[in-house]
Write a protein that holds these residues in place. Structure first.
Motif, PDB file in Angstrom:
ATOM      1  N   GLN A  52      24.594  20.556 -53.527  1.00  0.00           N
ATOM      2  CA  GLN A  52      23.864  20.853 -54.763  1.00  0.00           C
ATOM      3  C   GLN A  52      23.849  19.643 -55.685  1.00  0.00           C
ATOM      4  OE1 GLN A  52      22.043  23.725 -55.488  1.00  0.00           O
ATOM      5  NE2 GLN A  52      21.288  22.309 -57.034  1.00  0.00           N
ATOM      6  N   ASN A  55      21.299  17.250 -54.338  1.00  0.00           N
ATOM      7  CA  ASN A  55      19.963  17.775 -54.641  1.00  0.00           C
ATOM      8  C   ASN A  55      19.616  17.570 -56.113  1.00  0.00           C
ATOM      9  OD1 ASN A  55      19.782  18.609 -51.978  1.00  0.00           O
ATOM     10  ND2 ASN A  55      20.204  20.747 -52.435  1.00  0.00           N
ATOM     11  N   ASP A  56      20.575  17.817 -56.995  1.00  0.00           N
ATOM     12  CA  ASP A  56      20.360  17.632 -58.427  1.00  0.00           C
ATOM     13  C   ASP A  56      20.053  16.174 -58.759  1.00  0.00           C
ATOM     14  OD1 ASP A  56      20.834  20.338 -58.807  1.00  0.00           O
ATOM     15  OD2 ASP A  56      22.861  20.042 -59.622  1.00  0.00           O
ATOM     16  N   GLN A  57      20.727  15.256 -58.071  1.00  0.00           N
ATOM     17  CA  GLN A  57      20.475  13.831 -58.311  1.00  0.00           C
ATOM     18  C   GLN A  57      19.059  13.440 -57.883  1.00  0.00           C
ATOM     19  OE1 GLN A  57      22.699  12.003 -60.163  1.00  0.00           O
ATOM     20  NE2 GLN A  57      23.504  14.082 -60.241  1.00  0.00           N
ATOM     21  N   TYR A  58      18.603  13.988 -56.756  1.00  0.00           N
ATOM     22  CA  TYR A  58      17.226  13.743 -56.323  1.00  0.00           C
ATOM     23  C   TYR A  58      16.238  14.301 -57.342  1.00  0.00           C
ATOM     24  CZ  TYR A  58      18.256  11.964 -51.638  1.00  0.00           C
ATOM     25  OH  TYR A  58      18.670  11.194 -50.587  1.00  0.00           O
ATOM     26  N   GLU A  59      16.505  15.499 -57.837  1.00  0.00           N
ATOM     27  CA  GLU A  59      15.614  16.123 -58.811  1.00  0.00           C
ATOM     28  C   GLU A  59      15.613  15.333 -60.119  1.00  0.00           C
ATOM     29  OE1 GLU A  59      12.899  18.690 -60.643  1.00  0.00           O
ATOM     30  OE2 GLU A  59      13.344  18.266 -58.538  1.00  0.00           O
ATOM     31  N   ARG A  60      16.764  14.888 -60.543  1.00  0.00           N
ATOM     32  CA  ARG A  60      16.865  14.084 -61.763  1.00  0.00           C
ATOM     33  C   ARG A  60      16.044  12.805 -61.625  1.00  0.00           C
ATOM     34  NH1 ARG A  60      21.955  10.924 -62.822  1.00  0.00           N
ATOM     35  NH2 ARG A  60      21.144   9.405 -64.248  1.00  0.00           N
ATOM     36  N   ARG A  62      13.530  12.309 -59.603  1.00  0.00           N
ATOM     37  CA  ARG A  62      12.109  12.673 -59.530  1.00  0.00           C
ATOM     38  C   ARG A  62      11.552  12.867 -60.935  1.00  0.00           C
ATOM     39  NH1 ARG A  62       8.725  16.769 -59.932  1.00  0.00           N
ATOM     40  NH2 ARG A  62      10.326  18.268 -60.504  1.00  0.00           N
ATOM     41  N   ARG A  63      12.307  13.563 -61.769  1.00  0.00           N
ATOM     42  CA  ARG A  63      11.850  13.806 -63.147  1.00  0.00           C
ATOM     43  C   ARG A  63      11.786  12.509 -63.949  1.00  0.00           C
ATOM     44  NH1 ARG A  63      13.060  19.508 -65.290  1.00  0.00           N
ATOM     45  NH2 ARG A  63      13.218  20.696 -63.369  1.00  0.00           N
TER      46      ARG A  63
END
Length: 84
Positions: A52, A55-60, A62-63
């Motif tokens: 998780q 995944n959060d680092q990838y999402e961060r 991306r944003r």
């Protein structure tokens, strides 16, 4: 790498290819969720929590990328880049 539910902080450091102190800081700041076994005992990170976190680092990222590309990204009041 052990195939158990929980990883040591050293295991996490190896998986992420970072220093053990970096993992300790992530746990201390609660960016990476971990549990402490016993009073003053060893810290453990559940594999699902590590996944998780990744995944959060990838999402961060991306944003951040989307923000950097946005039409308003050059407005100092929004980006905080006053007086370059």
């Amino acid at each position: 790498m052990p195939e158990s539910r929980f990883l040591t902080l050293a295991d996490v450091a190896e998986v992420l290819n970072v220093e053990l102190d970096t993992v300790r800081q992530l746990v201390a700041s609660n960016e990476l969720r971990a549990i402490q076994i016993g009073t003053g005992g060893a810290w453990r990170v559940e594999q699902t929590e590590l996944q998780q976190f990744v995944n959060d680092q990838y999402e961060r990222r991306r944003r951040e990328s989307m923000f950097d590309q946005a039409d308003f990204a050059d407005i100092p009041e929004i980006t905080g880049s006053f007086g370059s």
